[in-house]
Design a protein around this motif. Structure first.
Motif, PDB file in Angstrom:
ATOM      1  N   GLU A 150       6.931  22.127   6.953  1.00 16.94           N
ATOM      2  CA  GLU A 150       6.826  20.819   7.609  1.00 16.94           C
ATOM      3  C   GLU A 150       7.249  19.703   6.665  1.00 16.94           C
ATOM      4  OE1 GLU A 150       4.456  23.149   7.548  1.00 16.94           O
ATOM      5  OE2 GLU A 150       4.507  23.784   9.667  1.00 16.94           O
ATOM      6  N   LYS A 151       6.948  19.882   5.374  1.00 12.00           N
ATOM      7  CA  LYS A 151       7.329  18.845   4.399  1.00 12.00           C
ATOM      8  C   LYS A 151       8.828  18.874   4.134  1.00 12.00           C
ATOM      9  CE  LYS A 151       3.051  17.585   2.295  1.00 12.00           C
ATOM     10  NZ  LYS A 151       2.046  18.021   1.307  1.00 12.00           N
ATOM     11  N   ARG A 152       9.417  20.083   4.122  1.00 15.35           N
ATOM     12  CA  ARG A 152      10.880  20.149   3.954  1.00 15.35           C
ATOM     13  C   ARG A 152      11.563  19.532   5.181  1.00 15.35           C
ATOM     14  NH1 ARG A 152      12.433  25.815   0.771  1.00 15.35           N
ATOM     15  NH2 ARG A 152      10.582  25.788  -0.548  1.00 15.35           N
ATOM     16  N   LEU A 153      10.987  19.787   6.360  1.00 11.42           N
ATOM     17  CA  LEU A 153      11.498  19.153   7.594  1.00 11.42           C
ATOM     18  C   LEU A 153      11.487  17.634   7.459  1.00 11.42           C
ATOM     19  CD1 LEU A 153      12.228  19.310  10.717  1.00 11.42           C
ATOM     20  CD2 LEU A 153       9.753  19.176  11.124  1.00 11.42           C
ATOM     21  N   ALA A 154      10.406  17.100   6.893  1.00 16.49           N
ATOM     22  CA  ALA A 154      10.287  15.642   6.743  1.00 16.49           C
ATOM     23  C   ALA A 154      11.375  15.101   5.808  1.00 16.49           C
ATOM     24  CB  ALA A 154       8.895  15.283   6.224  1.00 16.49           C
ATOM     25  N   VAL A 155      11.692  15.833   4.745  1.00 20.06           N
ATOM     26  CA  VAL A 155      12.770  15.390   3.841  1.00 20.06           C
ATOM     27  C   VAL A 155      14.101  15.393   4.587  1.00 20.06           C
ATOM     28  CG1 VAL A 155      14.025  15.835   1.696  1.00 20.06           C
ATOM     29  CG2 VAL A 155      11.547  16.218   1.779  1.00 20.06           C
ATOM     30  N   ALA A 156      14.344  16.444   5.376  1.00 19.66           N
ATOM     31  CA  ALA A 156      15.573  16.496   6.184  1.00 19.66           C
ATOM     32  C   ALA A 156      15.650  15.273   7.096  1.00 19.66           C
ATOM     33  CB  ALA A 156      15.615  17.790   7.004  1.00 19.66           C
ATOM     34  N   GLY A 157      14.526  14.943   7.728  1.00 15.20           N
ATOM     35  CA  GLY A 157      14.478  13.788   8.621  1.00 15.20           C
ATOM     36  C   GLY A 157      14.794  12.489   7.900  1.00 15.20           C
ATOM     37  N   LYS A 158      14.282  12.367   6.684  1.00 13.28           N
ATOM     38  CA  LYS A 158      14.533  11.153   5.887  1.00 13.28           C
ATOM     39  C   LYS A 158      16.025  11.027   5.564  1.00 13.28           C
ATOM     40  CE  LYS A 158      13.463   9.058   1.393  1.00 13.28           C
ATOM     41  NZ  LYS A 158      12.772   9.240   0.104  1.00 13.28           N
ATOM     42  N   ILE A 159      16.651  12.139   5.185  1.00  9.06           N
ATOM     43  CA  ILE A 159      18.088  12.110   4.842  1.00  9.06           C
ATOM     44  C   ILE A 159      18.916  11.749   6.085  1.00  9.06           C
ATOM     45  CG2 ILE A 159      20.056  13.525   4.116  1.00  9.06           C
ATOM     46  CD1 ILE A 159      17.981  15.130   2.358  1.00  9.06           C
ATOM     47  N   ILE A 160      18.586  12.360   7.210  1.00 10.86           N
ATOM     48  CA  ILE A 160      19.316  12.091   8.459  1.00 10.86           C
ATOM     49  C   ILE A 160      19.190  10.615   8.849  1.00 10.86           C
ATOM     50  CG2 ILE A 160      19.265  12.546  10.962  1.00 10.86           C
ATOM     51  CD1 ILE A 160      18.504  15.515  10.161  1.00 10.86           C
ATOM     52  N   GLU A 161      17.969  10.087   8.675  1.00  3.00           N
ATOM     53  CA  GLU A 161      17.702   8.688   9.019  1.00  3.00           C
ATOM     54  C   GLU A 161      18.467   7.723   8.107  1.00  3.00           C
ATOM     55  OE1 GLU A 161      13.624   6.228   8.606  1.00  3.00           O
ATOM     56  OE2 GLU A 161      13.430   8.165   9.666  1.00  3.00           O
ATOM     57  N   ARG A 162      18.438   8.004   6.804  1.00  4.80           N
ATOM     58  CA  ARG A 162      19.157   7.131   5.854  1.00  4.80           C
ATOM     59  C   ARG A 162      20.662   7.193   6.103  1.00  4.80           C
ATOM     60  NH1 ARG A 162      16.052   5.312   1.397  1.00  4.80           N
ATOM     61  NH2 ARG A 162      18.013   4.400   0.684  1.00  4.80           N
ATOM     62  N   ALA A 163      21.158   8.362   6.455  1.00  2.00           N
ATOM     63  CA  ALA A 163      22.586   8.497   6.778  1.00  2.00           C
ATOM     64  C   ALA A 163      22.913   7.674   8.020  1.00  2.00           C
ATOM     65  CB  ALA A 163      22.937   9.970   6.984  1.00  2.00           C
ATOM     66  N   ALA A 164      22.070   7.786   9.048  1.00  2.00           N
ATOM     67  CA  ALA A 164      22.305   7.066  10.308  1.00  2.00           C
ATOM     68  C   ALA A 164      22.333   5.559  10.083  1.00  2.00           C
ATOM     69  CB  ALA A 164      21.235   7.442  11.330  1.00  2.00           C
ATOM     70  N   LYS A 165      21.454   5.073   9.211  1.00  2.00           N
ATOM     71  CA  LYS A 165      21.419   3.633   8.908  1.00  2.00           C
ATOM     72  C   LYS A 165      22.740   3.133   8.346  1.00  2.00           C
ATOM     73  CE  LYS A 165      16.676   2.184   8.488  1.00  2.00           C
ATOM     74  NZ  LYS A 165      15.502   2.591   7.700  1.00  2.00           N
ATOM     75  N   LEU A 166      23.437   4.023   7.625  1.00  2.40           N
ATOM     76  CA  LEU A 166      24.745   3.639   7.058  1.00  2.40           C
ATOM     77  C   LEU A 166      25.886   3.912   8.030  1.00  2.40           C
ATOM     78  CD1 LEU A 166      24.475   4.980   3.386  1.00  2.40           C
ATOM     79  CD2 LEU A 166      24.318   2.620   4.154  1.00  2.40           C
ATOM     80  N   GLY A 167      25.568   4.478   9.197  1.00  4.74           N
ATOM     81  CA  GLY A 167      26.614   4.769  10.167  1.00  4.74           C
ATOM     82  C   GLY A 167      27.208   6.157  10.045  1.00  4.74           C
ATOM     83  N   ILE A 168      26.537   7.053   9.295  1.00  4.20           N
ATOM     84  CA  ILE A 168      26.984   8.451   9.221  1.00  4.20           C
ATOM     85  C   ILE A 168      26.316   9.199  10.372  1.00  4.20           C
ATOM     86  CG2 ILE A 168      26.996  10.573   7.840  1.00  4.20           C
ATOM     87  CD1 ILE A 168      26.618   8.658   5.347  1.00  4.20           C
ATOM     88  N   PRO A 169      27.096   9.741  11.314  1.00  4.67           N
ATOM     89  CA  PRO A 169      26.484  10.386  12.480  1.00  4.67           C
ATOM     90  C   PRO A 169      25.727  11.656  12.109  1.00  4.67           C
ATOM     91  CG  PRO A 169      28.876  10.692  12.510  1.00  4.67           C
ATOM     92  CD  PRO A 169      28.564   9.794  11.342  1.00  4.67           C
ATOM     93  N   ILE A 170      24.710  11.972  12.873  1.00  3.22           N
ATOM     94  CA  ILE A 170      23.848  13.124  12.554  1.00  3.22           C
ATOM     95  C   ILE A 170      24.640  14.433  12.497  1.00  3.22           C
ATOM     96  CG2 ILE A 170      23.141  13.330  14.981  1.00  3.22           C
ATOM     97  CD1 ILE A 170      20.413  14.394  13.921  1.00  3.22           C
ATOM     98  N   GLU A 171      25.700  14.542  13.317  1.00  6.17           N
ATOM     99  CA  GLU A 171      26.457  15.806  13.278  1.00  6.17           C
ATOM    100  C   GLU A 171      27.226  15.971  11.969  1.00  6.17           C
ATOM    101  OE1 GLU A 171      26.836  13.401  15.538  1.00  6.17           O
ATOM    102  OE2 GLU A 171      28.968  12.956  15.890  1.00  6.17           O
ATOM    103  N   ASP A 172      27.372  14.896  11.196  1.00  2.00           N
ATOM    104  CA  ASP A 172      28.032  15.006   9.888  1.00  2.00           C
ATOM    105  C   ASP A 172      27.044  15.290   8.760  1.00  2.00           C
ATOM    106  OD1 ASP A 172      30.594  14.770  10.821  1.00  2.00           O
ATOM    107  OD2 ASP A 172      30.771  12.618  10.431  1.00  2.00           O
TER     108      ASP A 172
END
Ligand code: THG
Length: 288
Positions: A158-180
């Motif tokens: 669950e904690k590794r999942l949370a790190v993945a979520g944080k990376i996806i979110e920070r990428a999205a904020k910069l305009g990097i789409p989740i599929e990338d």
């Protein structure tokens, strides 16, 4: 259950789609001087014969992306990664995965790469996200996110999942789409912790269910320190593909591993009529 996302990477002339319904994409791991004295000595001398040989051999063995790591102790990594990438691009057309944790080396690499690269990697540490993600965005690349942060590698899925979520979110904020964003749940060694592989499989399942993103891992990490490594790697590879692994970083020159990937794809319904299985069989049994 999130939708299965497609990550597309490319070279000047080839495009590779990564998706859970498609055959597993093997990212060849061998252009990496870690633990390879001869390759390291060559790179230090700015020679690229072994790297070019490994590039061709891995593609012939079924790799459709090649990982390129030019990190040698005290080496000028920005220069060396540019030279290594150029040498590899001169002999093969497959898309490349740029393996560095150094932002300067990444900037230099993306500057000269022709196509849409896969960047290996960022992690959940603030420093990594702030230095590396803007470069990924600027060059329109795809990126691997490792499930670790300033506190290390979490020991709960669950904690590794949370790190993945944080990376996806920070990428999205910069305009990097989740599929990338491709997530690496991280594989530790079963000889150190007998639950290490199960933890990775569970993490993979959670991340796929929550986000639908593509999953990579350095699958051979699982067997460090044990005899008959390739049998362990092959068994783990098949299980990880079942759990949701779509683009392992691995050694396609290991026949046990190459067969495990093909067999897992066949069993998982990713090889219609067994075309790929039969083709690989025929090419192994071709008269010389
Ligand atoms: N995740 C992500 N990237 C990664 C890793 C990962 N990149 C590096 C590594 N892990 C995957 N690449 C390798 C490359 C080589 C070896 C293992 C993983 C290896 N080399 C032999 C050794 O050290 O004994 C020597 C090579 C030889 O001569 O055969 O095992 O986890 N995102």
């Amino acid at each position: 259950m999130a939708e299965n996302l497609t990550t597309t990477v490319s070279s000047k002339s080839q495009t590779v789609d990564i998706n859970r319904a498609l055959p597993t994409v093997v990212i060849g791991e061998r252009i990496n001087p870690t633990g390879r004295k001869k390759l390291q000595a060559e790179l230090e001398a700015h020679q690229f014969n072994i790297a070019q040989h490994d590039a061709n051999a891995q593609v012939l063995a079924g790799a459709t992306i090649l990982d390129v790591n030019a990190g040698v102790p005290d080496g000028d990594e920005p220069t060396l990664i540019q030279e290594t990438l150029r040498a590899v691009m001169a002999v093969t057309d497959v898309p490349l995965c740029i393996d560095t944790a150094d932002p300067d080396a990444l900037a230099a690499a993306l500057e000269i790469y022709e196509g849409k690269a896969l960047v290996n990697s960022v992690n959940g540490e603030t420093h990594s996200l702030e230095k590396m993600l803007p470069l990924v965005k600027e060059h329109g690349a795809a990126v691997i996110g490792l499930c670790m942060d300033d506190d290390g590698i979490p020991s709960l899925p669950e904690k590794r999942l949370a790190v993945a979520g944080k990376i996806i979110e920070r990428a999205a904020k910069l305009g990097i789409p989740i599929e990338d964003v491709v997530i690496d749940p991280l594989v530790l060694t079963v000889s150190v912790d007998s639950n290490a592989a199960v933890l990775t499989l569970k993490t993979t399942e959670l991340i796929v269910k929550e986000f639908g993103v593509n999953i990579t891992m350095g699958a051979s990490n699982v067997s460090f320190g044990l005899p008959d490594r390739s049998a362990i790697n092959a068994a783990f590879m098949a299980m990880a593909i079942q759990a949701g692994l779509t683009c392992p970083i691995t050694n396609p020159l290991d026949p046990d591993l190459a067969l495990a990937v093909l067999a897992a794809d066949l069993v998982m319904g990713k090889d219609e009529w067994g075309d790929r299985w039969i083709t690989a069989y025929r090419s192994r049994n071709k008269p010389a």
